[in-house]
Design a protein around this motif. Structure first.
Motif, PDB file in Angstrom:
ATOM      1  N   PRO A  40      30.380 136.591 -41.990  1.00  0.00           N
ATOM      2  CA  PRO A  40      29.934 137.826 -41.328  1.00  0.00           C
ATOM      3  C   PRO A  40      30.824 139.011 -41.698  1.00  0.00           C
ATOM      4  O   PRO A  40      31.981 138.840 -42.108  1.00  0.00           O
ATOM      5  N   LEU A  93      22.002 135.764 -40.925  1.00  0.00           N
ATOM      6  CA  LEU A  93      21.847 137.147 -41.365  1.00  0.00           C
ATOM      7  C   LEU A  93      20.684 137.835 -40.667  1.00  0.00           C
ATOM      8  O   LEU A  93      19.598 137.250 -40.515  1.00  0.00           O
ATOM      9  N   THR A 120      25.220 140.126 -39.131  1.00  0.00           N
ATOM     10  CA  THR A 120      24.927 138.769 -38.689  1.00  0.00           C
ATOM     11  C   THR A 120      24.939 138.714 -37.169  1.00  0.00           C
ATOM     12  O   THR A 120      25.321 139.678 -36.489  1.00  0.00           O
ATOM     13  N   ASP A 170      28.380 139.388 -35.771  1.00  0.00           N
ATOM     14  CA  ASP A 170      28.699 140.812 -35.689  1.00  0.00           C
ATOM     15  C   ASP A 170      28.107 141.417 -34.423  1.00  0.00           C
ATOM     16  O   ASP A 170      28.758 142.227 -33.745  1.00  0.00           O
ATOM     17  N   GLY A 200      26.666 132.890 -38.252  1.00  0.00           N
ATOM     18  CA  GLY A 200      26.584 133.500 -39.576  1.00  0.00           C
ATOM     19  C   GLY A 200      25.178 133.874 -40.008  1.00  0.00           C
ATOM     20  O   GLY A 200      24.990 134.356 -41.132  1.00  0.00           O
ATOM     21  N   SER A 245      22.139 132.406 -44.179  1.00  0.00           N
ATOM     22  CA  SER A 245      23.431 132.549 -43.514  1.00  0.00           C
ATOM     23  C   SER A 245      24.461 133.147 -44.450  1.00  0.00           C
ATOM     24  O   SER A 245      24.421 132.943 -45.672  1.00  0.00           O
ATOM     25  N   ALA A 246      25.415 133.858 -43.861  1.00  0.00           N
ATOM     26  CA  ALA A 246      26.544 134.393 -44.632  1.00  0.00           C
ATOM     27  C   ALA A 246      27.558 133.317 -44.951  1.00  0.00           C
ATOM     28  O   ALA A 246      28.448 133.532 -45.785  1.00  0.00           O
ATOM     29  N   ALA A 303      31.932 145.240 -38.350  1.00  0.00           N
ATOM     30  CA  ALA A 303      30.723 144.742 -37.694  1.00  0.00           C
ATOM     31  C   ALA A 303      29.826 145.897 -37.274  1.00  0.00           C
ATOM     32  O   ALA A 303      28.599 145.869 -37.476  1.00  0.00           O
TER      33      ALA A 303
END
Length: 682
Positions: A349, A327, A360, A363, A325, A342-343, A387
């Protein structure tokens, strides 16, 4: 151990930043594991319902909630009571190790604002005698001021209270009488050692974390863990503590997830004959790396959490913000970074399809073919189009399409992960060619072989359930209770007899705590250690107590062991040249309520490997995609070999086998990855 001691069932729950991992030992002793996205009371209630939890169930728990709160600065307001003249103690901090470097060192964040710090006259002298007594009227006034300011917890750190905690206990009793619902943390109860700053810091951190842990334990109990005496939490030192005891030291739970994974790796790897490991745990938010030598986890008493220096026993884990996750970000100077932000799990993500818009690492993995179309056995479908769109947007300022941006994100993340492992290798004097890289977490096996190639590590070991390593650690870890006492003794010349008496007393206290938490009397083991240093030094070395028959001989033997360790580490001999300070005494008791359920073999199936599908995969360091065979791990039996380039998929993890590598299934069901030329040597 008698069958009567075994509870009906045990449930191990590791709450991560993105996923929850569960390992359930049912009433028959059968093991069930699963991994799912989610969090909060609803998830815990679902786990309890699925497992049929009752009052006799043992729950083992680790969580990242406290750590995430520390990292994000979202902590409940706390007050701090100190001796008069020490209001700015936390502001003095400690000179950072990086001071004097070309880049300025970042000081820790202000933990308790000065407007929430109050002074009282109470204090001890340096010899432990009362220099000024506690004034109840003064305590009443400062508590009223602090509660009016909105604090929900209070830390008490009075001068020299490591020698005698009676004054702090008196203040705590007065606070409880005035405000019964207020959380109070005494420094003498959490870290009774020398160094006023570190002792006060630990008390303040605990005070700010205490309401969070109390709330989380209430959620756990409400969700089905109805017997608090059977709820145990992982501690930073690698042992479990009962919920009641853990509430008094919530700081020890902040790294519980990464620590639990290392404990699980040690037990599972040792069962297969592997004793020298570098553990690699990659999840949704972080990469955590640790060292296991000769089957023992490396410990430190000088760790850090969220940038705060801590003098408390903890597994020596290096953590960085690099996970699925993490970023992808562009710094003001134009450089790209991956993490530490982080997401998380929500929105997560972009490929999760839950509203995340920013690119991320996950992705990038999906766009490069490194992840399957869905995770968790199909429960979490991944959106390739979203993504690609997020990566294309991120790469547009540099004129890069989605695939090129994904390669850049992967390269940065790979180098960050390499850096974490290099810190273990270089800082601990490790020869990587003599170690196995143990891949854990949902993404550990996704990167392990590529990292091993870059670092010269010859083999990678992937356990049968890499995504459940932390849950395994919870299930097999012992309950431990640790006591520390400041000594201040110089050797030769110290009172060895009183030291032994203190050790015996602390051991009795620790054993009594474990008995209260359900460990049978005959199953408690104790360990005694000393923190030693040469006179005038600032750093101590923790040495196991050497029993030599009588107190003086035992202390002399322990000091001799310290000389030897220091000489091997530095190449300098100081025997008979410098006095040795005995700084702290440490006593640890450990034991289990029931034996850990470690199966002899995880794999019993012998189905042949089916004809594999294939997809194009971009491996780290390559600019082109290669056709890689895709295998289902459930179809692999002991003795099967998969040649790279290949992908091995299972419910909670994906393993990449790069070109020139192969994966072999060993008798226990582990995947052993090695370069093709080395595969025959096991």
């Amino acid at each position: 151990m008698s069958e009567a001691l075994a509870p009906a069932q045990r449930i191990a729950v590791d709450v991560g930043g993105t996923f929850i991992d569960v390992l359930w030992s049912d009433a028959r002793g059968d093991l069930h594991g699963w991994k799912f996205a989610g969090g909060g009371p609803d998830s815990l209630a679902a786990i309890a319902a699925r497992c049929g939890s009752d009052a006799g169930t043992e729950w083992f728990y680790s969580t990242t909630r406290a750590l995430n709160a520390l990292l994000g600065g979202t902590l409940p307001a706390a007050g701090l009571i100190v001796s008069r003249g020490f209001r700015e103690l936390l502001e003095t901090a400690r000179l950072p190790a990086s001071a004097g470097a070309t880049a300025p060192a970042a000081l820790p964040a202000r933990l308790v604002p000065l407007e929430h710090v109050r002074e009282i006259g109470a204090r001890l002298a340096a010899d432990g005698s009362a220099r000024e007594a506690v004034d109840p009227a003064e305590v009443t006034r400062v508590v009223q001021e602090l509660t009016a300011a909105g604090v929900v917890s209070i830390a008490v750190a009075l001068l020299h209270s490591y020698l005698d905690g009676a004054q702090e206990a008196e203040v705590a009793a007065l606070v409880h009488a005035l405000r019964p619902g207020l959380e109070v943390v005494c420094s003498s109860a959490t870290l009774p050692t020398l160094s006023e700053y570190e002792r006060t810091l630990v008390a303040a951190l605990n005070a700010r974390l205490a309401p969070l842990l109390a709330d989380e334990l209430a959620q756990l109990e409400a969700s089905g863990a109805t017997a608090p005496g059977y709820v145990s939490l992982m501690q930073a030192s690698g042992g479990l503590a009962g919920a009641k005891r853990a509430r008094g030291n919530p700081l020890a739970t902040t790294v519980s997830g990464p620590v639990a994974a290392v404990v699980g790796a040690r037990v599972l790897a040792a069962a297969g004959g592997y004793r020298d490991l570098i553990t690699l745990d990659i999840g949704g938010t972080s990469t955590d790396v640790a060292l296991i030598r000769d089957g023992r986890c490396a410990l430190t008493t000088r760790g850090s959490v969220a940038g705060f220096p801590l003098r408390m026993p903890m597994l020596d884990v290096v953590s960085i913000g690099a996970g699925g996750g993490s970023l992808a970000q562009s710094a003001p100077d134009g450089r790209w970074h991956v993490g530490p932000d982080s997401a998380g799990a929500d929105p997560g993500p972009a490929c999760y399809g839950r509203g995340g818009q920013r690119a991320t690492l996950a992705d990038a993995e999906l766009v490069l073919g490194r992840l399957p179309p869905a995770l968790l056995g199909g429960e979490l479908p991944l959106d390739h189009a979203r993504a690609s769109a997020a990566l294309a947007k991120f790469g547009a300022p540099r004129g890069l399409d989605a695939v090129a941006a994904a390669r850049g994100v992967l390269a940065i993340a790979t180098e960050n992960m390499c850096g974490a492992i290099r810190r273990i290798i270089a800082g601990r004097g490790v020869d990587p060619t003599r170690c196995v890289l143990y891949a854990m977490g949902g993404a550990g096996a996704l990167h392990a072989a590529e990292l091993a190639t870059l670092l010269g590590i010859p083999r990678v070991l992937v356990p049968p359930q890499p995504g459940l390593a932390a849950a395994w650690g919870l299930l097999v870890a012992p309950l431990t209770c640790e006591y520390v006492a400041a000594l201040g003794i110089t050797w030769p010349g110290g009172d060895a007899a009183s030291l032994v008496e203190s050790s015996t007393r602390l051991a009795a206290h620790a054993q009594a705590r474990l008995l209260e938490e359900g460990v049978p009397a005959g199953h408690v083991k104790t360990r005694c250690q000393l923190d030693l240093r040469y006179a005038g030094m600032t750093h101590e070395t923790t040495i196991d107590w050497v029993e030599a028959g009588h107190p003086e001989a035992s202390v002399a033997a322990t000091v001799a062991a310290f000389h030897g360790i220091f000489e091997r580490a530095t190449g300098r001999a100081w025997r008979d040249r410098e006095a040795v300070e005995l700084v702290n005494l440490r006593v640890t008791a450990s034991g289990r309520r029931t034996p850990p359920p470690v199966p002899e073999c995880f794999v019993t199936r012998g189905a042949p490997v089916p004809a594999a599908a294939a997809r194009a995969v971009t491996f780290a360091g390559s600019d082109e995609a290669l056709p890689a065979a895709v295998h289902a791990r459930a179809a692999l039996a002991p003795g099967d070999v998969v040649e790279g380039p290949a992908i091995i998929e299972q419910h909670e993890a994906t393993c990449l086998v790069p070109p020139g590598w192969q994966a072999r299934v060993d008798p226990r069901g582990d995947l052993v990855l090695a370069r093709s030329a080395l595969s025959g040597s096991g």
